[in-house]
Scaffold this motif. Structure first.
Motif, PDB file in Angstrom:
ATOM      1  N   LEU A 173       7.232 -35.318 -28.987  1.00 12.71           N
ATOM      2  CA  LEU A 173       7.332 -35.326 -30.267  1.00 12.71           C
ATOM      3  C   LEU A 173       7.333 -36.431 -31.345  1.00 12.71           C
ATOM      4  CD1 LEU A 173       9.381 -32.257 -30.322  1.00 12.71           C
ATOM      5  CD2 LEU A 173       7.576 -32.068 -30.333  1.00 12.71           C
ATOM      6  N   VAL A 174       6.519 -36.343 -32.762  1.00 16.41           N
ATOM      7  CA  VAL A 174       6.271 -37.356 -33.895  1.00 16.41           C
ATOM      8  C   VAL A 174       7.753 -37.057 -34.908  1.00 16.41           C
ATOM      9  CG1 VAL A 174       5.190 -37.483 -35.759  1.00 16.41           C
ATOM     10  CG2 VAL A 174       3.303 -36.818 -33.792  1.00 16.41           C
ATOM     11  N   ALA A 175       8.224 -38.238 -34.330  1.00 16.24           N
ATOM     12  CA  ALA A 175       9.421 -38.217 -35.293  1.00 16.24           C
ATOM     13  C   ALA A 175       8.671 -38.812 -36.506  1.00 16.24           C
ATOM     14  CB  ALA A 175      10.311 -39.290 -34.819  1.00 16.24           C
ATOM     15  N   ASP A 176       8.964 -37.775 -37.788  1.00 16.64           N
ATOM     16  CA  ASP A 176       8.744 -38.443 -38.988  1.00 16.64           C
ATOM     17  C   ASP A 176       9.919 -38.955 -40.496  1.00 16.64           C
ATOM     18  OD1 ASP A 176       7.310 -38.868 -41.732  1.00 16.64           O
ATOM     19  OD2 ASP A 176       6.840 -36.865 -42.129  1.00 16.64           O
ATOM     20  N   LEU A 226      10.806 -25.728 -43.780  1.00 14.78           N
ATOM     21  CA  LEU A 226      10.747 -25.794 -42.762  1.00 14.78           C
ATOM     22  C   LEU A 226      11.682 -26.403 -41.083  1.00 14.78           C
ATOM     23  CD1 LEU A 226       6.848 -25.489 -43.031  1.00 14.78           C
ATOM     24  CD2 LEU A 226       8.075 -23.780 -43.474  1.00 14.78           C
ATOM     25  N   LEU A 227      11.358 -27.821 -42.132  1.00 12.92           N
ATOM     26  CA  LEU A 227      11.913 -28.572 -41.097  1.00 12.92           C
ATOM     27  C   LEU A 227      12.246 -29.677 -41.850  1.00 12.92           C
ATOM     28  CD1 LEU A 227      12.095 -29.876 -38.448  1.00 12.92           C
ATOM     29  CD2 LEU A 227       9.798 -31.037 -38.057  1.00 12.92           C
ATOM     30  N   ARG A 252       5.243 -28.164 -34.335  1.00  9.86           N
ATOM     31  CA  ARG A 252       5.936 -30.119 -34.357  1.00  9.86           C
ATOM     32  C   ARG A 252       3.980 -30.336 -33.631  1.00  9.86           C
ATOM     33  NH1 ARG A 252      10.978 -32.209 -33.922  1.00  9.86           N
ATOM     34  NH2 ARG A 252      10.118 -33.341 -34.354  1.00  9.86           N
ATOM     35  N   GLN A 253       4.634 -32.047 -34.049  1.00  8.98           N
ATOM     36  CA  GLN A 253       3.032 -32.359 -33.934  1.00  8.98           C
ATOM     37  C   GLN A 253       3.798 -33.269 -32.574  1.00  8.98           C
ATOM     38  OE1 GLN A 253      -0.345 -34.248 -35.418  1.00  8.98           O
ATOM     39  NE2 GLN A 253       1.134 -34.318 -37.432  1.00  8.98           N
ATOM     40  N   ASP A 261       5.496 -35.275 -39.410  1.00 14.69           N
ATOM     41  CA  ASP A 261       5.684 -34.571 -37.620  1.00 14.69           C
ATOM     42  C   ASP A 261       5.428 -33.040 -37.849  1.00 14.69           C
ATOM     43  OD1 ASP A 261       7.684 -34.159 -39.712  1.00 14.69           O
ATOM     44  OD2 ASP A 261       9.120 -34.633 -38.815  1.00 14.69           O
ATOM     45  N   LEU A 262       4.552 -32.092 -38.808  1.00 14.81           N
ATOM     46  CA  LEU A 262       3.502 -30.768 -38.532  1.00 14.81           C
ATOM     47  C   LEU A 262       2.269 -30.875 -38.804  1.00 14.81           C
ATOM     48  CD1 LEU A 262       5.849 -28.984 -41.312  1.00 14.81           C
ATOM     49  CD2 LEU A 262       6.427 -29.586 -39.021  1.00 14.81           C
ATOM     50  N   ILE A 263       2.551 -30.073 -38.456  1.00  9.17           N
ATOM     51  CA  ILE A 263       0.740 -30.051 -38.140  1.00  9.17           C
ATOM     52  C   ILE A 263       0.375 -28.000 -38.652  1.00  9.17           C
ATOM     53  CG2 ILE A 263       0.513 -29.301 -35.863  1.00  9.17           C
ATOM     54  CD1 ILE A 263      -2.711 -30.397 -36.271  1.00  9.17           C
TER      55      ILE A 263
END
Length: 145
Positions: A142-145, A68-69, A131-132, A37-39
């Motif tokens: 938002l993309v949920a990972d 970071l997340l 966030r992606q 979910d990160l870029i």
């Protein structure tokens, strides 16, 4: 020196899941890269819409890294890892899209480590962590990972 997932995991004390090949070399990239979910985006690519605040507070990235997340519903963390004295991080960021979690500057390779995704490296430079999001028709989420 080649850094492997095993050596980075041992250095930081951050565990990775057993399905990952721990002896694989970690790729080092100087451009865009995504991890769940990160870029990670070189600041120069988004400098017209993202920048640190003028009075931003920067923090050195400690040897154990900076989370970071954490994935959706308390899942696995994305952690920024770097050798001492080579990388600093700020969350004092202006982003017209509201997606930036922060910016980091590194003078040596820095790594993004995730227990499920493994790791990737960033060459020296300045990067935005965002966030992606994904689009479905007119809706974005938002993309949920």
């Amino acid at each position: 020196m080649t850094v492997t997932l095993a050596s980075l995991s041992q250095q930081t004390g951050l565990a990775v899941l057993d399905h990952l090949e721990k002896e694989a070399s970690i790729p080092v990239v100087d451009g865009l890269q995504a991890q769940g979910d990160l870029i990670v985006i070189p600041l120069s690519v988004v400098a017209s819409s993202v920048r640190p605040w003028t009075d931003a507070t920067w923090t050195d990235v400690p040897p154990e890294g900076v989370e970071l997340l954490r994935g959706a519903a308390g899942g696995n963390p994305h952690t920024l890892v770097a050798d001492p004295g080579t990388c600093r991080w700020t969350t004092s960021v202006s982003d017209s899209d509201g997606l930036a979690l922060g910016i980091f500057e590194t003078s040596a390779v820095a790594y993004l480590l995730h227990p499920e995704h493994g790791a990737s490296g960033c060459t020296p430079g300045t990067y935005v962590i965002r966030r992606q999001r994904e689009h479905e028709g007119q809706r974005a989420r938002l993309v949920a990972d």
